[in-house]
Enzyme design. Structure first.
Site, PDB file in Angstrom:
ATOM      1  N   SER A  95       0.806  -1.210   0.000  1.00 53.31           N
ATOM      2  CA  SER A  95       0.000   0.000   0.000  1.00 53.31           C
ATOM      3  C   SER A  95       0.845   1.268   0.000  1.00 53.31           C
ATOM      4  O   SER A  95       0.334   2.350  -0.242  1.00 53.31           O
ATOM      5  CB  SER A  95      -0.948   0.006   1.203  1.00 53.31           C
ATOM      6  OG  SER A  95      -0.240   0.237   2.391  1.00 53.31           O
ATOM      7  N   LYS A 128       1.209   4.201   6.728  1.00 52.46           N
ATOM      8  CA  LYS A 128       0.473   5.132   5.880  1.00 52.46           C
ATOM      9  C   LYS A 128       1.036   6.527   6.074  1.00 52.46           C
ATOM     10  O   LYS A 128       1.824   6.773   6.985  1.00 52.46           O
ATOM     11  CB  LYS A 128      -1.019   5.146   6.268  1.00 52.46           C
ATOM     12  CG  LYS A 128      -1.780   3.859   5.957  1.00 52.46           C
ATOM     13  CD  LYS A 128      -2.071   3.696   4.494  1.00 52.46           C
ATOM     14  CE  LYS A 128      -2.851   2.411   4.238  1.00 52.46           C
ATOM     15  NZ  LYS A 128      -2.059   1.214   4.613  1.00 52.46           N
TER      16      LYS A 128
END
Lengths: 200, 200
Positions: A122, A159
């Site tokens: 991700s 993230k």
DNA sequence: TTGACAGCCACACATAAGGGCGGTATCATG
DNA sequence: CATGATACCGCCCTTATGTGTGGCTGTCAA
């Protein structure tokens, strides 16, 4: 195996002095060097402390060898490599630790730092690839734009913290994934301070 | 300042032994430990070698202190961070060195390893971003699939070595760039063994 | 062919450094 | 209140370890 019993304040001070000596001169101190730093007039005092530290598993000492104080890295000076982070906190539970990354010479800090093995792609467009190690400094807050490790439900992910409207989102760096709004279900475990990758 | 004169083979061996001792036990060896490893029957022999190493700037020794051999990191145990590589060879010329990366505990090798600061985004999809540090092991050959540092004309770049037809190409990991055929104008400087990124 | 340096040895010595033993005091705890 | 752990001292001993001096051989460049 020696258990890792808690240290007294005095013992912590001595352990810290040993660490600083090793770090400064790459040479563990002698009994007398430790003693004179703490004002001890007897080498026996220092020796007793060292034995206590050894008994508790923080150092190893060899008989009849000068300066033979070995810092037990797993106890103090390396960052555990975490394969996964369980719900709640980065527990550093033994079953999560995949190994130890000896990086004290690269990044040493009194704060708690750990390494996390990256799962998933991700963040691939930010250059954080699966199986990379990220060094994470534990903190519950982060600034916008920083790369963070967040616990979303039961899962820890890397993230980027972005602002969106009057809230925040955890943004992946891969168009395959959607930004995740920061809600009560999301907690920040720490800030990524380094990425390390090794090619076999 | 002590100059960095070249070492003899014997001196290299002794220096290597010292390094290995430090690495294995975090404790520099004594004169007698060195001597017995090399079969010396006199401590004077070892002492003479150490003085030669100190004179040439590779170690520092303190008088009247046990095991007081300090490895001079800039001379040996860290990898220069290169901002650019000039034509011909990775010269390690002083003007190219942007600093030293102390990573001896992470990656040590007898071969020469250096770190290169990545310029450009041609490998961004492989997770190698601008300003990352790549650790490079010097070698003139590489295997297909390995990430290499190649000198193309006057410029050093990080690419992946691929086969194409009956030849080879240096493939970027970014569709903005084209693969570069391996020709006489291209030489491989080494293989990328690690990537390290630090966030400020 | 002289001198500088690398590489070794033998021996003696001084000091650096670890270890043992016994003692004192405090504090928590069963 | 006995026990154990922590936290110190003093003294003495043994071992570990660095240093000095002198001498030997070989190589290599001036």
């Amino acid at each position: 195996m020696n258990e890792k019993r808690p240290l007294t304040d005095k013992q912590k001070e001595i352990l810290k002095f040993i660490y600083q000596s090793v770090n400064a001169s790459n040479l563990p101190p002698t009994l007398r060097e430790i003693g004179s730093h703490f004002g001890y007039s007897s080498t026996g005092t220092t020796r007793d402390h060292l034995r206590a530290l050894a008994r508790k598993g923080y150092i190893r000492i060899a008989a009849n060898k000068s300066r033979a104080i070995e810092l037990v890295k797993e106890a103090l000076f390396s960052f555990p490599i975490l394969g996964k982070v369980q719900a709640g906190l980065p527990t550093l539970a033994v079953e999560n630790i995949e190994g130890y990354l000896d990086l004290h010479s690269l990044v040493f800090s009194d704060e708690s730092i750990f390494a996390l093995k990256v799962r998933g792609d991700s963040m691939s467009e930010a250059g954080i690839m699966p199986d990379d190690l990220v060094l994470v400094k534990k903190q519950s807050m982060a600034q916008v734009g920083e790369t963070v490790v967040a616990l979303i439900g039961e899962e820890a992910t890397v993230k980027r913290l972005n602002r969106k409207g009057d809230g925040y989102v955890l943004a992946p760096a891969n168009p395959k994934y959607e930004p995740i709004p920061v809600s009560d279900d999301v907690s920040i475990l720490g800030k990524v301070i380094s990425v390390i990758r090794r090619y076999s």
